[in-house]
Design a protein around this motif. Structure first.
Motif, PDB file in Angstrom:
ATOM      1  N   ARG A  80       0.809  -1.218   0.000  1.00 21.18           N
ATOM      2  CA  ARG A  80       0.000   0.000   0.000  1.00 21.18           C
ATOM      3  C   ARG A  80       0.846   1.274   0.000  1.00 21.18           C
ATOM      4  O   ARG A  80       0.403   2.304  -0.515  1.00 21.18           O
ATOM      5  N   LEU A  81       2.043   1.240   0.592  1.00 15.59           N
ATOM      6  CA  LEU A  81       2.794   2.475   0.829  1.00 15.59           C
ATOM      7  C   LEU A  81       4.225   2.405   0.309  1.00 15.59           C
ATOM      8  O   LEU A  81       5.125   3.010   0.880  1.00 15.59           O
ATOM      9  N   ALA A  82       4.454   1.670  -0.761  1.00 17.84           N
ATOM     10  CA  ALA A  82       5.777   1.581  -1.364  1.00 17.84           C
ATOM     11  C   ALA A  82       5.627   1.651  -2.878  1.00 17.84           C
ATOM     12  O   ALA A  82       4.526   1.516  -3.405  1.00 17.84           O
ATOM     13  N   PHE A  83       6.733   1.891  -3.585  1.00 23.26           N
ATOM     14  CA  PHE A  83       6.684   1.903  -5.046  1.00 23.26           C
ATOM     15  C   PHE A  83       7.946   1.264  -5.600  1.00 23.26           C
ATOM     16  O   PHE A  83       8.917   1.015  -4.868  1.00 23.26           O
ATOM     17  N   ASN A  84       7.925   0.993  -6.905  1.00 16.84           N
ATOM     18  CA  ASN A  84       9.066   0.386  -7.581  1.00 16.84           C
ATOM     19  C   ASN A  84       9.806   1.441  -8.386  1.00 16.84           C
ATOM     20  O   ASN A  84       9.191   2.333  -8.985  1.00 16.84           O
ATOM     21  N   ILE A  85      11.127   1.328  -8.402  1.00 24.92           N
ATOM     22  CA  ILE A  85      11.986   2.244  -9.169  1.00 24.92           C
ATOM     23  C   ILE A  85      12.761   1.426 -10.189  1.00 24.92           C
ATOM     24  O   ILE A  85      13.399   0.427  -9.850  1.00 24.92           O
ATOM     25  N   THR A  86      12.693   1.850 -11.433  1.00 31.22           N
ATOM     26  CA  THR A  86      13.440   1.183 -12.507  1.00 31.22           C
ATOM     27  C   THR A  86      14.206   2.240 -13.290  1.00 31.22           C
ATOM     28  O   THR A  86      13.743   3.373 -13.455  1.00 31.22           O
ATOM     29  N   SER A  87      15.384   1.865 -13.750  1.00 29.03           N
ATOM     30  CA  SER A  87      16.203   2.795 -14.538  1.00 29.03           C
ATOM     31  C   SER A  87      16.472   2.179 -15.907  1.00 29.03           C
ATOM     32  O   SER A  87      16.703   0.978 -16.040  1.00 29.03           O
TER      33      SER A  87
ATOM     34  N   LEU B  73       9.285   5.680 -11.849  1.00 29.41           N
ATOM     35  CA  LEU B  73       8.686   5.273 -10.587  1.00 29.41           C
ATOM     36  C   LEU B  73       7.280   4.760 -10.864  1.00 29.41           C
ATOM     37  O   LEU B  73       6.499   5.416 -11.557  1.00 29.41           O
ATOM     38  N   THR B  74       6.951   3.597 -10.293  1.00 32.11           N
ATOM     39  CA  THR B  74       5.637   2.980 -10.483  1.00 32.11           C
ATOM     40  C   THR B  74       5.022   2.724  -9.122  1.00 32.11           C
ATOM     41  O   THR B  74       5.569   1.967  -8.320  1.00 32.11           O
ATOM     42  N   THR B  75       3.869   3.354  -8.874  1.00 32.56           N
ATOM     43  CA  THR B  75       3.214   3.204  -7.573  1.00 32.56           C
ATOM     44  C   THR B  75       2.109   2.163  -7.598  1.00 32.56           C
ATOM     45  O   THR B  75       1.574   1.804  -6.544  1.00 32.56           O
ATOM     46  N   GLY B  76       1.734   1.683  -8.785  1.00 31.10           N
ATOM     47  CA  GLY B  76       0.568   0.826  -8.903  1.00 31.10           C
ATOM     48  C   GLY B  76      -0.666   1.610  -9.276  1.00 31.10           C
ATOM     49  O   GLY B  76      -1.686   1.032  -9.661  1.00 31.10           O
ATOM     50  N   VAL B  77      -0.570   2.944  -9.159  1.00 33.74           N
ATOM     51  CA  VAL B  77      -1.663   3.831  -9.553  1.00 33.74           C
ATOM     52  C   VAL B  77      -1.210   4.747 -10.687  1.00 33.74           C
ATOM     53  O   VAL B  77      -1.948   4.976 -11.648  1.00 33.74           O
TER      54      VAL B  77
ATOM     55  N   ASN C 231       2.433   6.054 -13.140  1.00 40.96           N
ATOM     56  CA  ASN C 231       3.819   5.867 -13.562  1.00 40.96           C
ATOM     57  C   ASN C 231       4.424   7.249 -13.783  1.00 40.96           C
ATOM     58  O   ASN C 231       3.905   8.044 -14.559  1.00 40.96           O
ATOM     59  N   ALA C 232       5.512   7.539 -13.070  1.00 40.60           N
ATOM     60  CA  ALA C 232       6.132   8.861 -13.137  1.00 40.60           C
ATOM     61  C   ALA C 232       7.573   8.731 -13.592  1.00 40.60           C
ATOM     62  O   ALA C 232       8.201   7.676 -13.461  1.00 40.60           O
TER      63      ALA C 232
ATOM     64  N   LEU D  63       2.850  11.360  -7.055  1.00 40.43           N
ATOM     65  CA  LEU D  63       2.894   9.938  -6.718  1.00 40.43           C
ATOM     66  C   LEU D  63       1.720   9.597  -5.804  1.00 40.43           C
ATOM     67  O   LEU D  63       1.648  10.063  -4.665  1.00 40.43           O
ATOM     68  N   LEU D  64       0.797   8.809  -6.313  1.00 39.29           N
ATOM     69  CA  LEU D  64      -0.397   8.423  -5.553  1.00 39.29           C
ATOM     70  C   LEU D  64      -0.219   7.015  -5.006  1.00 39.29           C
ATOM     71  O   LEU D  64       0.012   6.074  -5.768  1.00 39.29           O
ATOM     72  N   PRO D  65      -0.344   6.833  -3.696  1.00 41.57           N
ATOM     73  CA  PRO D  65      -0.169   5.490  -3.117  1.00 41.57           C
ATOM     74  C   PRO D  65      -1.388   4.615  -3.336  1.00 41.57           C
ATOM     75  O   PRO D  65      -2.523   5.092  -3.427  1.00 41.57           O
TER      76      PRO D  65
END
Length: 250
Positions: free
Chosen positions: A140-147, A154-158, A160-161, A182-184
């Motif tokens: 619920r309160l974390a996100f994924n970072i990819t380079s 950044l992908t929060t599940g809601v 993509n930034a 960034l929306l959780p």
């Protein structure tokens, strides 16, 4: 009248040299103090960068700005902030921010924070999902970072930034501009209902269980006994009637 010009010139020269030496010595002995470095102020940094009016207002109203400044002053871990600009906030659904209560606004801002300083070159060392200041719940309160090359996503599940660049970095605080707020997932996942309370037993349940409820068999027995009594009474009455009739017939 005779003037002693060489003597006056020599005396004047000595006076100038003495004054110059005294001034130079004083300057050497008492240098001007260098100004001490001011503590980090997240609001001052964002105002200087420009374009973060909404973020600044949220940082101030939620008191997160004060928390950030205190953390930078008292911790060696530093902090990383992903900063949406005013255009990012304007792309949100109309009325979204006003629909959030104070706790949710605080959570929203802290969801943009990492609890340590991370340089652009070190994001690939982080393990997904990345924990934020909003909480430890990875669903619920974390996100994924990819380079990908020089691009950081950044992908929060809601939403993509994408990180647009560095706003500020001093090896303790890093501020990176992102193109979306960034929306959780915590705002959109249904909350699990609280467990139902256990039913309470009535106080006189023991008495009832000891005595036992009246059963259908008991009613049947009672009816059967009543029928037998009635039958016996009718039989006796019939016998008496026959006897009386016999007597009178004699």
């Amino acid at each position: 009248m005779k003037f002693n010009y060489p003597l006056i010139t020599l005396s004047l020269l000595l006076t100038i040299l003495l004054h110059s030496t005294t001034t130079s010595s004083a300057a050497t002995e008492s240098p001007a103090p260098s100004p001490s470095s001011a503590p980090t102020d997240i609001i001052r940094i964002l105002k200087k960068a420009g374009g973060f009016t909404t973020l600044i207002r949220l940082l101030q109203t939620t008191q997160v700005a004060t928390q950030i400044n205190a953390q930078l002053l008292n911790s060696n871990n530093g902090l990383t902030l992903f900063a949406p600009n005013d255009n990012s906030f304007s792309s949100l659904k109309p009325g979204f921010l006003n629909s959030l209560n104070d706790q949710q606004k605080n959570e929203l801002i802290q969801f943009h924070e990492l609890p340590s300083f991370v340089s652009l070159s070190n994001f690939d060392t982080l393990s997904n999902p990345v924990r934020t200041q909003a909480g430890d719940d990875p669903t619920r309160l974390a996100f994924n970072i990819t380079s990908s090359g020089n691009q950081l996503n950044l992908t929060t599940g809601v939403v993509n930034a994408t990180v647009g660049g560095t706003v500020f970095s001093d090896h303790q605080l890093a501020i990176y501009q992102v193109d979306k707020v960034l929306l959780p997932r915590d705002f959109f996942l249904p909350k699990s209902p609280p467990p139902a309370p256990a039913p309470q037993k009535p106080k006189d349940s023991k008495k009832k269980s000891a005595q036992g409820p009246a059963s259908a068999d008991d009613d049947t027995k009672s009816s059967a006994m009543s029928l037998k009594e009635k039958t016996g009474f009718m039989f006796i009455l019939a016998v008496v009637t026959v006897s009386v009739a016999t007597v009178f017939s004699l």
